[in-house]
Design an enzyme around this catalytic site. Sequence first.
Site, PDB file in Angstrom:
ATOM      1  N   LEU A 238       0.957  -1.270  -0.103  1.00 44.66           N
ATOM      2  CA  LEU A 238      -0.009   0.146  -0.029  1.00 44.66           C
ATOM      3  C   LEU A 238       0.969   1.359  -0.016  1.00 44.66           C
ATOM      4  O   LEU A 238       1.719   1.459   0.718  1.00 44.66           O
ATOM      5  CB  LEU A 238      -0.778   0.038   1.343  1.00 44.66           C
ATOM      6  CG  LEU A 238      -2.041   1.279   1.376  1.00 44.66           C
ATOM      7  CD1 LEU A 238      -2.930   1.171   0.394  1.00 44.66           C
ATOM      8  CD2 LEU A 238      -2.529   1.142   2.652  1.00 44.66           C
ATOM      9  N   ASP A 239       0.711   2.084  -0.803  1.00 44.11           N
ATOM     10  CA  ASP A 239       1.321   3.377  -0.923  1.00 44.11           C
ATOM     11  C   ASP A 239       2.618   3.251  -1.088  1.00 44.11           C
ATOM     12  O   ASP A 239       3.560   4.341  -1.166  1.00 44.11           O
ATOM     13  CB  ASP A 239       1.055   4.306   0.463  1.00 44.11           C
ATOM     14  CG  ASP A 239      -0.579   4.705   0.623  1.00 44.11           C
ATOM     15  OD1 ASP A 239      -1.215   4.789  -0.220  1.00 44.11           O
ATOM     16  OD2 ASP A 239      -0.609   4.595   1.715  1.00 44.11           O
ATOM     17  N   GLU A 240       3.007   2.179  -1.788  1.00 44.95           N
ATOM     18  CA  GLU A 240       4.539   2.079  -2.199  1.00 44.95           C
ATOM     19  C   GLU A 240       4.734   1.757  -3.323  1.00 44.95           C
ATOM     20  O   GLU A 240       5.902   1.755  -3.867  1.00 44.95           O
ATOM     21  CB  GLU A 240       5.090   0.862  -1.257  1.00 44.95           C
ATOM     22  CG  GLU A 240       5.109   0.792   0.104  1.00 44.95           C
ATOM     23  CD  GLU A 240       6.269   1.858   0.849  1.00 44.95           C
ATOM     24  OE1 GLU A 240       7.106   1.965   0.185  1.00 44.95           O
ATOM     25  OE2 GLU A 240       5.993   2.389   1.836  1.00 44.95           O
TER      26      GLU A 240
END
Lengths: 294, 294, 294, 294
Positions: A238-240
């Site tokens: 997530l969000d990476e």
Amino acid sequence: MNDPSQHETRATLLVTCEDRPGLVAALSQALYAQGSNILDADQHTDPEAGKFFQRIHFDDPELAGPDRDGATRRLEATVRGVAAQYEMKWALHYANTPTRMALFVSKTDHCLYDLLLRHRSGELHCEIPLIVSNHETLRPVAEHFGVPFRVFPVTADTKAQVEAEEIALLDAERIDLIVMARYMQILSGEFCDHFESRVINIHHSFLPAFAGGRPYHQAFGRGVKLVGATAHYATSDLDEGPIIAQDVIPVSHRDAPADLVRRGRDVERTVLSRAVRAHLEHRIAVYDNKTVVF
Amino acid sequence: MNDPSQHETRATLLVTCEDRPGLVAALSQALYAQGSNILDADQHTDPEAGKFFQRIHFDDPELAGPDRDGATRRLEATVRGVAAQYEMKWALHYANTPTRMALFVSKTDHCLYDLLLRHRSGELHCEIPLIVSNHETLRPVAEHFGVPFRVFPVTADTKAQVEAEEIALLDAERIDLIVMARYMQILSGEFCDHFESRVINIHHSFLPAFAGGRPYHQAFGRGVKLVGATAHYATSDLDEGPIIAQDVIPVSHRDAPADLVRRGRDVERTVLSRAVRAHLEHRIAVYDNKTVVF
Amino acid sequence: MNDPSQHETRATLLVTCEDRPGLVAALSQALYAQGSNILDADQHTDPEAGKFFQRIHFDDPELAGPDRDGATRRLEATVRGVAAQYEMKWALHYANTPTRMALFVSKTDHCLYDLLLRHRSGELHCEIPLIVSNHETLRPVAEHFGVPFRVFPVTADTKAQVEAEEIALLDAERIDLIVMARYMQILSGEFCDHFESRVINIHHSFLPAFAGGRPYHQAFGRGVKLVGATAHYATSDLDEGPIIAQDVIPVSHRDAPADLVRRGRDVERTVLSRAVRAHLEHRIAVYDNKTVVF
Amino acid sequence: MNDPSQHETRATLLVTCEDRPGLVAALSQALYAQGSNILDADQHTDPEAGKFFQRIHFDDPELAGPDRDGATRRLEATVRGVAAQYEMKWALHYANTPTRMALFVSKTDHCLYDLLLRHRSGELHCEIPLIVSNHETLRPVAEHFGVPFRVFPVTADTKAQVEAEEIALLDAERIDLIVMARYMQILSGEFCDHFESRVINIHHSFLPAFAGGRPYHQAFGRGVKLVGATAHYATSDLDEGPIIAQDVIPVSHRDAPADLVRRGRDVERTVLSRAVRAHLEHRIAVYDNKTVVF
């Protein structure tokens, strides 16, 4: 069509391989020899990774001629030949076959309106056959723009099952690109893998700062003087995922969290539309969890 | 002097207290009653913290009159009276007593030149009686601008002793503000506490992203599309102090770490000078590890 | 209501007069003495013109009490008293009496959608009782947002008559503010005078560059590297009225006039909404064909 | 050298011609066939003007080999061959032969410092053998950086004679590029023609707004909300030459003309250095009084 990049004689070739001399000459010569005219070519070499990337936008009159299928076969054979010689990965995109884009939304409407309006005004070269949501809220927006709207309520228990149904629908609709226009559900790693580098998410912070939930409240807590937004390909982390576009706007001590939310809407829609447009113009190459955006 | 805010009849009052009705009226009435004319007043209320902040820039002709000391005493008595009634913290700054600013540098010169040039052109209302460095490198720059240059080599073993000497020198020179213009040493918590809210540092990233060492290399590794700089007050928590100013510039896949360093220099000097100017104009209030920048 | 600046106990006072000592103290003291609490005050002095401007945003609990009319009368009497003493021009705006805004449009929809969406999301504290157009084109947008839509076809011959009808309608609807959201007709001097400082226009260039028609084509012809937008009050001198807000975006040799039009849409809507918001928050004072925007 | 674009095996080819199919293939094939490897290629077609522009940055190991002159002759023969076939205008620039840049200044120092510092830090790939001024004022800056400083006082009567002497000096010093770093004299048409597309000027406004004298005062008078700077090639039409780079910064009603001057300095130096860097990297093509900046 007004935008000449969308003429039906146009195509875009994206290529990646190990860097070595002669790549530019080989590709441009091969395309020219079989009747294509290069309109725009851009390349990038990452000297540390030893990687070569090229985007070639070209015109081939026979793509709109009587034997369009023959022209396509001939073109692909040409590219396949060069690619085999240099061990290239490649993809050809034809302007007469627009990307099919699905939008995923929840209750927030600003990114949805923004993409639908840009599409209607001709800014985004794609088809939008489908909007998916976990809520009924935005159905009137979909109807106003004449786009089918499908609701899949999601709970922790049903999530795996729902995602399977969504994937089936998306595949049946031959969806090429999914845009999470403030979709407030975390997609599973399986979903992201199924549509690798084909799901664009907008996160409402300047990543890697303030990953995770409630980024504007995190930003308020830290007292930053800018808030931002980040469009990236969704991955199982997530969000990476690989960052496509980012921007920020100034804020001050006068801005409460609600003001950051309000101000952030402007930068969210700008950043998301920029990333979507780059994808639809086949300007993005992904490697090492980063992007080349030509 | 050209800049009217630096006229010798000018002063600035900074006030903080618990929020309550009547604060603006009480302060403006008290100043007016004793002969001061408000030129610029700005206030902020943080409703969650229940805090009130005000900055008043005013003119008092007697500050440049024959009995300047008497005028100062009278002014301070007036402010003390209102402050006692409302339990205010306050500080009065007189334009005829400029801030004494020391610059700390190592080997990098762009922020040093920038501040010295802005000072010489009249942009920064302060005196610069001292440049401190842990290296000889930038002595010619100090000499070019006619500023005393003191070198304190630092090693892990000598750090505590050196900082004590530096503090003694800074106190002897009556230094009000220390600016770390790319000073490549971490100041101890004791040093930061001694000069609380009086040490400004420039960090070469958009904090809280990429705190710590080599932020441009961290930014390159993550593939961000913007790099930034953050000016903040130094505290014992490295890179965690109250943020004063931030800005960013766009970068792309074409930028190697060396390019980020080069591009970042422009935003570092802009952000640092903005923060220094705000401090010198007494525009900054600090609370809850955040800043109000009027 | 969520936005505390819209609480029904709030009001805003805008004041202009010749500069002289004691103005800030007089106003704040008078408001405090009659029970108002100043939440935000901002002033500006133009030393060359000798003009003083102040905006005071304050809270008066009785504005929402049982005798609201009495509270209003008392407040206005207080302000009138100070104003008479100092020869001030003044205006009081009550949060419980929102501005009534009419939108004028032609065929272009991006500014219209933008303002309607911001209004619906609570960003703009106003009522929108009316959209006026010289074409039928945008009626479906008005209907989607539930706003009455009135069409007044205009020709050179009928213009004076049509404007008279429009003025009658606007007055009947008690319209306070007219926003020309890409309205492709030039308003007469009579119309502009009737609504002096109450008609906001968006011009699609960075004025004074490229005044007049087809500014993006003019910009293309000159080869500029930025295109912009300017929101200003309409006056009888076309494109010469007081500027409220401006912004620009970068362009390059790759941008044909059609690309400038496309890119310009983003900055037009941003700039227009910023100007409209400033007007609705009573932040703008006009003098000498310029604006103070608090 | 650190910057790989400055390696002595590197060269840059700039080409202009009528647009026709096969240009990219012809150039890349010819360079490859004689041993060069393309590192970066960028092209642009202006469909209305029917013009083709290309910049190719390439590596040729023999340019640093024992027979460097032979390599150069061979390379130029290759380019000449393709150019003759397609009626191209072309220029070859070798990284091992840096541009020789002269700076023209008067009394203002911020652009001068900026360019000298960027040069010293390695940002600008050029030699600076000469600073020319009409005043003695900035001699200490030249001396600090070790650059010869020549003063040519100018009056209306002596201007023609002085320019002739300056041209003689510049030619004797084999100057390729002249940068007017806030040089407060208007160069004659003869001077500009002698160094066509080789004199860069910085004008302190967003051209075409506020051409001519005292642009910040003009901007103040009009009440704009942004001020800017424009770098352009000097031509006999003052402030009308091809624009290379532009930028702006926000200003407000609080900014007196002196503040605009101060704020403008930052944007002037940024814009000027960006234009100079683009020229030194051979990224600029000029046509129709406009620029292509690759």
